[in-house]
Structures are given as structure tokens and as C-alpha cells.
Design a protein around this motif. Structure first.
Motif, PDB file in Angstrom:
ATOM      1  N   GLU A 154      40.053 -50.815  21.388  1.00 44.25           N
ATOM      2  CA  GLU A 154      41.551 -50.661  20.997  1.00 44.25           C
ATOM      3  C   GLU A 154      42.093 -49.939  19.934  1.00 44.25           C
ATOM      4  O   GLU A 154      43.011 -49.475  20.123  1.00 44.25           O
ATOM      5  N   THR A 155      41.292 -49.328  19.080  1.00 44.45           N
ATOM      6  CA  THR A 155      41.164 -47.526  17.971  1.00 44.45           C
ATOM      7  C   THR A 155      41.639 -47.375  19.069  1.00 44.45           C
ATOM      8  O   THR A 155      42.519 -46.274  18.686  1.00 44.45           O
ATOM      9  N   ILE A 156      41.463 -46.819  19.970  1.00 49.20           N
ATOM     10  CA  ILE A 156      41.954 -45.249  20.885  1.00 49.20           C
ATOM     11  C   ILE A 156      42.981 -45.577  21.651  1.00 49.20           C
ATOM     12  O   ILE A 156      43.324 -44.666  21.693  1.00 49.20           O
ATOM     13  N   ARG A 157      42.958 -46.241  22.134  1.00 50.29           N
ATOM     14  CA  ARG A 157      44.048 -46.981  22.668  1.00 50.29           C
ATOM     15  C   ARG A 157      45.839 -47.041  22.014  1.00 50.29           C
ATOM     16  O   ARG A 157      46.268 -46.229  22.295  1.00 50.29           O
ATOM     17  N   ILE A 158      45.218 -47.920  20.756  1.00 51.05           N
ATOM     18  CA  ILE A 158      46.498 -47.274  19.719  1.00 51.05           C
ATOM     19  C   ILE A 158      46.360 -45.784  19.281  1.00 51.05           C
ATOM     20  O   ILE A 158      48.261 -45.635  19.029  1.00 51.05           O
ATOM     21  N   ALA A 159      45.427 -44.859  18.718  1.00 54.04           N
ATOM     22  CA  ALA A 159      45.937 -43.924  18.714  1.00 54.04           C
ATOM     23  C   ALA A 159      46.628 -42.904  20.025  1.00 54.04           C
ATOM     24  O   ALA A 159      48.086 -41.861  19.692  1.00 54.04           O
ATOM     25  N   TYR A 160      46.034 -43.233  21.419  1.00 57.28           N
ATOM     26  CA  TYR A 160      47.438 -42.369  22.095  1.00 57.28           C
ATOM     27  C   TYR A 160      48.700 -42.823  22.632  1.00 57.28           C
ATOM     28  O   TYR A 160      49.326 -42.685  23.154  1.00 57.28           O
ATOM     29  N   ASP A 161      48.568 -44.306  22.207  1.00 57.52           N
ATOM     30  CA  ASP A 161      49.629 -45.099  22.416  1.00 57.52           C
ATOM     31  C   ASP A 161      50.090 -45.857  21.199  1.00 57.52           C
ATOM     32  O   ASP A 161      49.666 -47.428  21.169  1.00 57.52           O
ATOM     33  N   PRO A 162      50.947 -45.590  20.203  1.00 59.16           N
ATOM     34  CA  PRO A 162      51.291 -45.848  18.631  1.00 59.16           C
ATOM     35  C   PRO A 162      51.912 -47.468  19.554  1.00 59.16           C
ATOM     36  O   PRO A 162      52.209 -48.530  18.226  1.00 59.16           O
ATOM     37  N   ALA A 163      52.612 -47.490  19.733  1.00 48.66           N
ATOM     38  CA  ALA A 163      53.328 -48.489  20.468  1.00 48.66           C
ATOM     39  C   ALA A 163      52.827 -50.157  20.854  1.00 48.66           C
ATOM     40  O   ALA A 163      52.810 -51.561  20.490  1.00 48.66           O
ATOM     41  N   SER A 164      51.037 -49.673  21.221  1.00 51.20           N
ATOM     42  CA  SER A 164      50.467 -50.834  21.928  1.00 51.20           C
ATOM     43  C   SER A 164      50.140 -51.487  20.172  1.00 51.20           C
ATOM     44  O   SER A 164      48.875 -52.876  20.141  1.00 51.20           O
TER      45      SER A 164
END
Length: 503
Positions: free
Chosen positions: A293-303
Motif C-alpha cells: 500500500e505504501t509503495i502503491r500510494i507513492a506512485y499513484d497518490p490518487a489511490s
């Protein structure tokens, strides 16, 4: 009868950090001095073989090469380094390696949203420590490193006595010094991330505790707080990534994740317990789901909003490591575009000169309204006792050589010699030695806000007395290096950093 201590102690200061240098002539390092002497010998042979004209031409070539090495900017980068970076960028653009398209309709043959660049070959597994807590173990085959990411909840320095802050700083220094004695540790990093608060956690907390029988006025106030409080507020998260070597010793066999997991399971509780004494609050290892979740939010802030809403509804987003990367990205010369956001990354080229207080980075770490997401990462590479002794002694000899090589040494050379002697004395008395760096990433959701973000980081770096340089030509790699992935950036360089420093 008690006697009050009337002695007033001033604020405690910190400093005496040095960038190791090698001895050389004319401001050159050992390798640059070797090029100078070799060039002179080459010119002499040309004169003996081809005459004065050939020697004159050879002298111009050697002089031009040395001039390119000696011509440096304010970030201590010579002309050869800048030209090499520019040529590498042109090569990247010609091969279209600055573009990335993933997913079922992307250019990747595997059809997943795999992480790009340095983190592409990484593999994630989950294990359980001796306290029964699951922890994620990230493996990078290219360098043979394993990383454990620890989530912390820093207490902050607000309304805290100065003596307590000094105790926390001393505890942090002790934690870093102990890393040099830990077997197999390659590096450590601390990432402090500030981002807008979605308000989901506040809504979940209030809605789950509202008493249906309470007065309507009290319920209306709570509902209004849920609607208005998240506006303009920020959330601060901190992560500590500890990177271990896959080999138990130099030249030893590299261990697999099934072998490293049980070994680190017994060491993770000690690392988290020691972090509590540094002001890090309750420290716990991140599970595989939390790291995804942390890495996904870093690349896609809208998530971030979708993930928080899923947690508020009691659901866990189904994320796997091959699906946390961006759908698309484009690396620019001075910026990085990824999944509807634009990021810029700066690297530290010079630490604060002189002595500083413990709150020197407070404004740089604090949230800012002109930056949607800001990530400040401190990179540490601890040195073992044997290597630390040789490093400080070599640095001391180089500083003394620079001071004695001139009849009238400059004030900077004299101060550098005193600092090198102090460092050598502290290391001899048992202090640890750590190489450190700093990376700052600013993310905005609108490309039109890029100038404001650049000006903000420049102003914040000035308050921290840091010299930051915008990374050129490798923004995607710098972005990944600022994430809590434990990537050891010097290990990914084609030209070793030690060799470039000797120029």
C-alpha cells in the motif's frame, strides 16, 4: 539543604561531519594526481619521440583534461561528470528507456504493473518474527540485499523539554553506532513522508464512537468536525528501512529468502525495541500488505483515498508486489511524471557547515501547503570498526597533506585538519562512523504547480543549511531511492563512487 544549580547550559549543538577526501596536488585527489603525473610523463615522451610540436599538442590535450577535472560547480561536480550525465541522458532518450508502460495493454510482456527501474527485479516475501508479528522481506537480486521496513510513530518535539530531545538524539546516535556492529547490515534509511489527510480515519473513529442516545447538538458538532477538520490538514508517516547483505561474510554464499527470514525474525524485535528509545514511538515491522500500500500510494497518490476508504469499511485492498508499480511513467531531465502526478527529487551535495541544533531539519520535514506530498529520506551506510579506523586515518593524512603542501594554508584547510583530528580521536575512543546522505522528493498533482514546489524546496533547504541539487537525467532512479525500499544507490552505479571521489 539542597543547593540549586545556577549554571545555565546553552543549547546542545552537533556537527563535525566531513566528506572523506584523498591526498593530491592542486586540489586533485589521488587519482587526479596520478593523471597529472602520467600526463607529464606522456608529454616528455612525445617531445623525445616527435619533437616540440608533438609535445605541445600533447600538452594541450593533457591540460584540457586536467582543466575539465578541476572545473567544478558549487555542487563539487567537475565538467567531465556533467558531460557524462548529459551524454547518458541523450542515450536514454534515443533508446526511449525513459518511457514505461505497464499492465495488460502496456509494453511489458508479463502484463502486470511491476515496479520500474532499480526496483523492477525486487521480490517480496512475508515472515513472522519472534513476537508473532508479520514482516515484509524485500529481496533485490542485483545487489544481493534484503530489506526490512519498520513503521514508526514519532512523538515530535512539540511541548517536549530540551533535555528529553537531547536524550532522543543521543539514543538515535547510539542506534546508528550499533548498526556498524550488527553482522551483515549494509545500509539504513529513514523516510519521513507528509501528505494531505483524507479524513477517512477521523470519520471511522468518530462514527464508531458516537452514542445514538447523545444530544443532537453534540452529534451535529462531531459531524461538522468530520466534514471540516480534514480540509488543509496533513498526515506525517515515518519509516525506517534496514538493509542486510545476503552473504554472511565477504565472498560467502548468498542466502535465499527462506534462509534469511528465520534469521531476521530473531533480530527484528531488537531493532524495533531500540528505536523506541530514539523518540520513534511505537515501532513495528511493516507487513507485506502495508508495504504494498505504501509503495502503491507513492506512485499513484490518487489511490490513497480508495485505500483509506477500503480500510474504513473493514476491507483490505488486494495488492500484490507485481501490481504496485505505476501504469505509466515518463522520466524528464529534471522531473518525473507518474500516474497523474509530477515529482521532482533533489540530492544533498553538502551537509550544513559548522555546528547545528537538533531542530535544524524541522521546517524541511514539516508539511507545506505548496507541495501535495513531500518525502525526505536520510540514507545511512554504517562502517565496521576495522574499516572506520582506516577511513579516518586516511582522511586525516589527506587533510594534513593539503595543509602542509602550501606555505600559506587557507583557513578552510586548517579547519578541515582540526575536524579530521577530532573525528579520528572520537573513532579511536569507540565512536561509530557512518556515511550519510539526504534525498528530498516533492510531488504535485498539477504540473502547473511545479515552479512553486521548486521554490518551496529551495527555501526549505536554505533554512536547513543544506545544499541540494536537482537530480538530472535519472529522476526515476532518485524517486525509487527516496522510497522506503532500502535501495543502496552506490551499488547500482556503473562507476564506483569511491573511484569518482578520488578525482
Amino acid at each position: 539543604m539542597a543547593v540549586a544549580d545556577s549554571e545555565v547550559r546553552g543549547p546542545r549543538t552537533y556537527g563535525n561531519w566531513r566528506k572523506p577526501a584523498t591526498a593530491g596536488l592542486m586540489g586533485l585527489g589521488s587519482l587526479g594526481t596520478g593523471l597529472l603525473l602520467g600526463g607529464l610523463i606522456f608529454v616528455v615522451f612525445l617531445v623525445m619521440i616527435g619533437g616540440m610540436l608533438a609535445g605541445f599538442v600533447g600538452g594541450i590535450l593533457v591540460g584540457g583534461l586536467l582543466l575539465a577535472v578541476l572545473t567544478k560547480d558549487k555542487h563539487d561536480r567537475n565538467l567531465i561528470t556533467r558531460m557524462t550525465v548529459r551524454m547518458a541522458w541523450w542515450n536514454t532518450r534515443s533508446k526511449k528507456a525513459h518511457l514505461y508502460r505497464s499492465g495488460p495493454l502496456g509494453r511489458t510482456p508479463w502484463g502486470t504493473f511491476q515496479l520500474p527501474g532499480l526496483a523492477a527485479p525486487s521480490r517480496l516475501s512475508e515472515h513472522t518474527d519472534s513476537y508473532g508479528r508479520p514482516f515484509a522481506l524485500l529481496y533485490v537480486p542485483a545487489t544481493g540485499h534484503y530489506t526490512v521496513v519498520i513503521g514508526t510513530e514519532p512523538d515530535g518535539a512539540a511541548l517536549v523539554d530540551e533535555d528529553q530531545v537531547d536524550v532522543w538524539v543521543a539514543g538515535w546516535g547510539h542506534w546508528l553506532a550499533n548498526l556498524g556492529d550488527e553482522p551483515g547490515i549494509e545500509a539504513a534509511s529513514v523516510t519521513v513522508e507528509t501528505a494531505p489527510d483524507t479524513g477517512t480515519r477521523l470519520r471511522r473513529e468518530i462514527m464508531s464512537n458516537i452514542d445514538p442516545g447523545s444530544p443532537a447538538f453534540a452529534q451535529a458538532m462531531l459531524h461538522e468536525a468530520v466534514d471540516r477538520y480534514p480540509t488543509g490538514s496533513s498526515v506525517v508517516k515515518a519509516y525506517v528501512a534496514v538493509t542486510f547483505s545476503a552473504a554472511s561474510r565477504t565472498g560467502g554464499k548468498k542466502r535465499k529468502p527462506d534462509e534469511m527470514g528465520p534469521e531476521l525474525a530473531a533480530r527484528v524485535p531488537n531493532l524495533t525495541q531500540q528505536l523506541s528509545a530514539t523518540g520513534g514511538g511505537a515501532a513495528h515491522p511493516l507487513s507485506a500488505q502495508e508495504l504494498c500500500e505504501t509503495i502503491r500510494i507513492a506512485y499513484d497518490p490518487a489511490s490513497a483515498v480508495l485505500i483509506d476508504e477500503a480500510h474504513a469499511n473493514g476491507e483490505d485492498p488486494e495488492l500484490t508486489w507485481p501490481d504496485v508499480g505505476p501504469t505509466a511513467h515518463q522520466t524528464m531531465w529534471d522531473s518525473y511524471i507518474h500516474d497523474g502526478a509530477l515529482s521532482m527529487t533533489w540530492s544533498m551535495t553538502a551537509a550544513p557547515r559548522g555546528n547545528v541544533q537538533s531542530n535544524i531539519l524541522s521546517r524541511l520535514l514539516a508539511p507545506h501547503s505548496d507541495i501535495a506530498r513531500k518525502r525526505v529520506t536520510l540514507l545511512y551506510r554504517p562502517l565496521d570498526a576495522a574499516r572506520a579506523a582506516s577511513v579516518v586515518e586516511a582522511d586525516l593524512r589527506a587533510a594534513e597533506f593539503r595543509q602542509t603542501s602550501s606555505d600559506k594554508p587557507s583557513a578552510r584547510d586548517m579547519v578541515a585538519t582540526r575536524a579530521a583530528r577530532a573525528t579520528a580521536a572520537e573513532e579511536a575512543s569507540g565512536a561509530g562512523l557512518v556515511n550519510f546522505g539526504l534525498v528530498v522528493t516533492a510531488t504535485v498533482t498539477d504540473p502547473a504547480l511545479k515552479p512553486e514546489a521548486v521554490a518551496t524546496v529551495d527555501n526549505l533547504s536554505a533554512t536547513a543549511r543544506l545544499r541540494l541539487r536537482l537530480v538530472h537525467g535519472s529522476q526515476d532512479s532518485a524517486f525509487a531511492g527516496a522510497l522506503p525500499l532500502g535501495l543502496v544507490l552506490p551499488k547500482h552505479l556503473k562507476v564506483p563512487a569511491e573511484l569518482r571521489e578520488q578525482l
